[in-house]
Write a protein that holds these residues in place. Structure first.
Motif, PDB file in Angstrom:
ATOM      1  N   GLN A  75      46.594 -63.954 -99.181  1.00 24.72           N
ATOM      2  CA  GLN A  75      46.159 -63.257-100.387  1.00 24.72           C
ATOM      3  C   GLN A  75      44.738 -63.661-100.770  1.00 24.72           C
ATOM      4  N   SER A  76      44.446 -64.928-100.699  1.00 21.10           N
ATOM      5  CA  SER A  76      43.116 -65.427-101.026  1.00 21.10           C
ATOM      6  C   SER A  76      42.070 -64.828-100.079  1.00 21.10           C
ATOM      7  N   PHE A  77      42.358 -64.843 -98.797  1.00 20.38           N
ATOM      8  CA  PHE A  77      41.448 -64.291 -97.798  1.00 20.38           C
ATOM      9  C   PHE A  77      41.198 -62.805 -98.049  1.00 20.38           C
ATOM     10  N   LEU A  78      42.267 -62.046 -98.233  1.00 20.90           N
ATOM     11  CA  LEU A  78      42.128 -60.602 -98.420  1.00 20.90           C
ATOM     12  C   LEU A  78      41.442 -60.251 -99.741  1.00 20.90           C
ATOM     13  N   LYS A  79      41.792 -60.960-100.797  1.00 20.45           N
ATOM     14  CA  LYS A  79      41.192 -60.676-102.104  1.00 20.45           C
ATOM     15  C   LYS A  79      39.697 -60.987-102.104  1.00 20.45           C
ATOM     16  N   TYR A  80      39.342 -62.143-101.576  1.00 26.71           N
ATOM     17  CA  TYR A  80      37.931 -62.524-101.552  1.00 26.71           C
ATOM     18  C   TYR A  80      37.111 -61.550-100.704  1.00 26.71           C
ATOM     19  N   THR A  81      37.592 -61.246 -99.503  1.00 25.42           N
ATOM     20  CA  THR A  81      36.822 -60.359 -98.636  1.00 25.42           C
ATOM     21  C   THR A  81      36.713 -58.964 -99.238  1.00 25.42           C
ATOM     22  N   ALA A  82      37.775 -58.467 -99.858  1.00 25.36           N
ATOM     23  CA  ALA A  82      37.718 -57.144-100.498  1.00 25.36           C
ATOM     24  C   ALA A  82      36.710 -57.135-101.646  1.00 25.36           C
ATOM     25  N   GLN A  83      36.708 -58.185-102.451  1.00 23.71           N
ATOM     26  CA  GLN A  83      35.743 -58.256-103.558  1.00 23.71           C
ATOM     27  C   GLN A  83      34.312 -58.279-103.035  1.00 23.71           C
ATOM     28  N   GLN A  84      34.065 -59.062-102.000  1.00 23.21           N
ATOM     29  CA  GLN A  84      32.723 -59.146-101.443  1.00 23.21           C
ATOM     30  C   GLN A  84      32.290 -57.814-100.825  1.00 23.21           C
ATOM     31  N   MET A  85      33.208 -57.122-100.200  1.00 23.85           N
ATOM     32  CA  MET A  85      32.895 -55.810 -99.619  1.00 23.85           C
ATOM     33  C   MET A  85      32.609 -54.790-100.714  1.00 23.85           C
ATOM     34  N   LYS A  86      33.365 -54.874-101.791  1.00 24.83           N
ATOM     35  CA  LYS A  86      33.106 -53.982-102.923  1.00 24.83           C
ATOM     36  C   LYS A  86      31.714 -54.252-103.492  1.00 24.83           C
ATOM     37  N   GLN A  88      29.153 -55.503-101.954  1.00 23.27           N
ATOM     38  CA  GLN A  88      28.164 -55.035-100.981  1.00 23.27           C
ATOM     39  C   GLN A  88      27.999 -53.518-101.059  1.00 23.27           C
ATOM     40  N   LEU A  89      29.106 -52.807-101.172  1.00 18.62           N
ATOM     41  CA  LEU A  89      29.032 -51.350-101.283  1.00 18.62           C
ATOM     42  C   LEU A  89      28.387 -50.920-102.594  1.00 18.62           C
ATOM     43  N   GLN A  90      28.620 -51.663-103.671  1.00 25.03           N
ATOM     44  CA  GLN A  90      27.980 -51.343-104.946  1.00 25.03           C
ATOM     45  C   GLN A  90      26.464 -51.466-104.831  1.00 25.03           C
ATOM     46  N   PRO A  95      28.387 -44.028-102.719  1.00 20.43           N
ATOM     47  CA  PRO A  95      29.278 -42.935-102.307  1.00 20.43           C
ATOM     48  C   PRO A  95      30.409 -43.405-101.382  1.00 20.43           C
ATOM     49  N   GLU A  96      30.116 -44.317-100.467  1.00 20.64           N
ATOM     50  CA  GLU A  96      31.168 -44.827 -99.593  1.00 20.64           C
ATOM     51  C   GLU A  96      32.198 -45.629-100.388  1.00 20.64           C
ATOM     52  N   LEU A  97      31.744 -46.375-101.378  1.00 21.19           N
ATOM     53  CA  LEU A  97      32.669 -47.139-102.217  1.00 21.19           C
ATOM     54  C   LEU A  97      33.701 -46.222-102.859  1.00 21.19           C
ATOM     55  N   GLU A  98      33.290 -45.047-103.263  1.00 20.99           N
ATOM     56  CA  GLU A  98      34.209 -44.103-103.914  1.00 20.99           C
ATOM     57  C   GLU A  98      35.363 -43.695-103.007  1.00 20.99           C
ATOM     58  N   THR A  99      35.196 -43.783-101.693  1.00 20.01           N
ATOM     59  CA  THR A  99      36.284 -43.420-100.777  1.00 20.01           C
ATOM     60  C   THR A  99      37.400 -44.459-100.779  1.00 20.01           C
TER      61      THR A  99
END
Length: 116
Positions: A75-86, A88-90, A95-99
């Motif tokens: 959970q920690s790995f997935l949550k952290y990486t998802a937040q960082q990817m979000k 980065q997309l911001q 537009p890609e973030l919206e997908t």
């Protein structure tokens, strides 16, 4: 450096991106995965034996250390990486973030899933 313990067995772990999108084709997102794994190793949560990064999913062979629960480490790995990817997309591609936007009560964006 913390002592490595081997009471738990190495495990195979796979995570995919929402709708198998090719998010990891870009270097910035590969770097997020690598830095997150490096942190987990340095923090003594896992021993990482290997990983494969594909454009739309990752494979890991890792061993969760005794003081840590598998579900919490994942959970920690997935949550952290998802937040960082979000983040980065911001910064780079709104537009890609919206997908990745979802209608869920517990989150605004969803990046991936674990395959067991």
């Amino acid at each position: 450096m913390s002592e490595i313990t081997f009471n738990q067995y190495p495990q195979f772990f796979t995570a995919t991106f929402l709708e198998w999108k090719y998010l990891l084709a870009k270097n910035a997102f590969k770097d997020i995965i690598i830095s997150s794994l490096q942190f987990l190793v340095k923090d003594g949560r896992v021993v990482l034996y290997g990983f494969v990064r594909m454009p739309n999913h990752i494979y890991l062979i890792w061993q969760i250390q005794d003081k840590h629960e598998r579900a919490k480490v994942q959970q920690s790995f997935l949550k952290y990486t998802a937040q960082q990817m979000k983040f980065q997309l911001q910064k780079t591609n709104l537009p890609e973030l919206e997908t990745y936007k979802v209608k869920a009560s517990d989150r605004e964006y969803h990046f991936g899933s674990v395959i067991l």
